[in-house]
Design an enzyme around this catalytic site. Structure first.
Site, PDB file in Angstrom:
ATOM      1  N   ASP A 167       0.859  -1.162   0.000  1.00 11.43           N
ATOM      2  CA  ASP A 167       0.000   0.000   0.000  1.00 11.43           C
ATOM      3  C   ASP A 167       0.911   1.232   0.000  1.00 11.43           C
ATOM      4  O   ASP A 167       1.879   1.267   0.771  1.00 11.43           O
ATOM      5  CB  ASP A 167      -0.797  -0.071   1.313  1.00 11.43           C
ATOM      6  CG  ASP A 167      -2.024   0.772   1.294  1.00 11.43           C
ATOM      7  OD1 ASP A 167      -2.990   0.344   0.652  1.00 11.43           O
ATOM      8  OD2 ASP A 167      -2.025   1.838   1.934  1.00 11.43           O
ATOM      9  N   ILE A 168       0.638   2.213  -0.861  1.00  8.70           N
ATOM     10  CA  ILE A 168       1.443   3.445  -0.873  1.00  8.70           C
ATOM     11  C   ILE A 168       1.176   4.187   0.438  1.00  8.70           C
ATOM     12  O   ILE A 168       0.024   4.405   0.800  1.00  8.70           O
ATOM     13  CB  ILE A 168       1.083   4.357  -2.067  1.00  8.70           C
ATOM     14  CG1 ILE A 168       1.287   3.626  -3.396  1.00  8.70           C
ATOM     15  CG2 ILE A 168       1.906   5.654  -2.020  1.00  8.70           C
ATOM     16  CD1 ILE A 168       0.832   4.417  -4.620  1.00  8.70           C
ATOM     17  N   GLU A 194      -4.611   2.547  -4.011  1.00  6.14           N
ATOM     18  CA  GLU A 194      -3.151   2.552  -3.904  1.00  6.14           C
ATOM     19  C   GLU A 194      -2.609   1.222  -3.409  1.00  6.14           C
ATOM     20  O   GLU A 194      -1.521   1.143  -2.870  1.00  6.14           O
ATOM     21  CB  GLU A 194      -2.703   3.698  -2.985  1.00  6.14           C
ATOM     22  CG  GLU A 194      -3.066   3.541  -1.525  1.00  6.14           C
ATOM     23  CD  GLU A 194      -4.473   4.010  -1.155  1.00  6.14           C
ATOM     24  OE1 GLU A 194      -4.669   4.310   0.028  1.00  6.14           O
ATOM     25  OE2 GLU A 194      -5.364   4.062  -2.013  1.00  6.14           O
TER      26      GLU A 194
END
Length: 190
Positions: free
Chosen positions: A40-41, A83
């Site tokens: 996950d960003i 994301e």
């Protein structure tokens, strides 16, 4: 061409979440060992809010390119939505998956993006059959490992815990719950 569109994420050209689950399911049925990386960003909402969606999309495409560059031909890199990304690593055990995940995490951190600068990702790793032989359970455990990376300071890789490490997940869940309460400014009784 229609099949390709149905399996492909429009922004990145990676597999989409549904295609990844299908491929992982088929792979599991053949009952081979393999690993799953979920990532996950970090602070993605802040990127979108500060720089706009164009740069949010740039961050997403950058991670997709890093996943493509680091993937073997049999790996299945996917964008699960928003994301969040995954990589299915057929035939890779947990220690190999940790090495691959760390290589990807470091490549993301090292990449400089126009205007944004550097971005990071929180990463979780799970392995079948070591952690689970059920795909949904493996994804859930890997997701929990990714969340643990987030709450332990982001920009790190965490290995999923085996099902018998139940107590530790209660601790993580409690920590996540407290995290949400404090972010929402909910008074916590002493």
């Amino acid at each position: 061409a229609y099949q390709k569109l149905a399996e492909e994420d429009w922004l990145t050209g990676l597999y989409n979440g549904r295609a990844m689950e299908e491929k992982a399911g088929e792979y599991l049925k053949r009952n081979r060992a393999g690993s799953m990386i979920l990532m996950d960003i970090d602070q993605f909402k802040k990127i979108n809010d500060t720089y706009g969606h164009f740069f949010g999309d740039l961050a997403i495409r950058t991670i997709a390119d890093i996943l493509k560059k680091n993937a073997r031909s049999i790996d299945v890199p996917a964008r699960l939505g928003g994301e969040e990304f995954s990589v299915l690593l057929p035939g890779v055990d947990s220690s190999g998956a940790m090495i691959a995940a760390e290589r990807i995490r470091a490549a993301i951190e090292a990449q400089e993006l126009d205007t944004i600068g550097h971005i990071t990702a929180s990463v979780g790793v799970g392995t079948f059959p070591e952690h689970s032989i059920k795909l949904d359970e493996l994804l859930d455990m890997t997701d929990q490992a990714m969340y643990k990376s987030k709450i332990n300071g982001r920009n790190r890789v965490t290995m999923a815990k085996s099902a018998d490490d139940e107590a530790e997940w209660h601790e993580v869940a409690f920590g996540a719950f407290m995290d949400i309460l404090t972010k929402q400014k909910v008074p916590i009784p002493n």
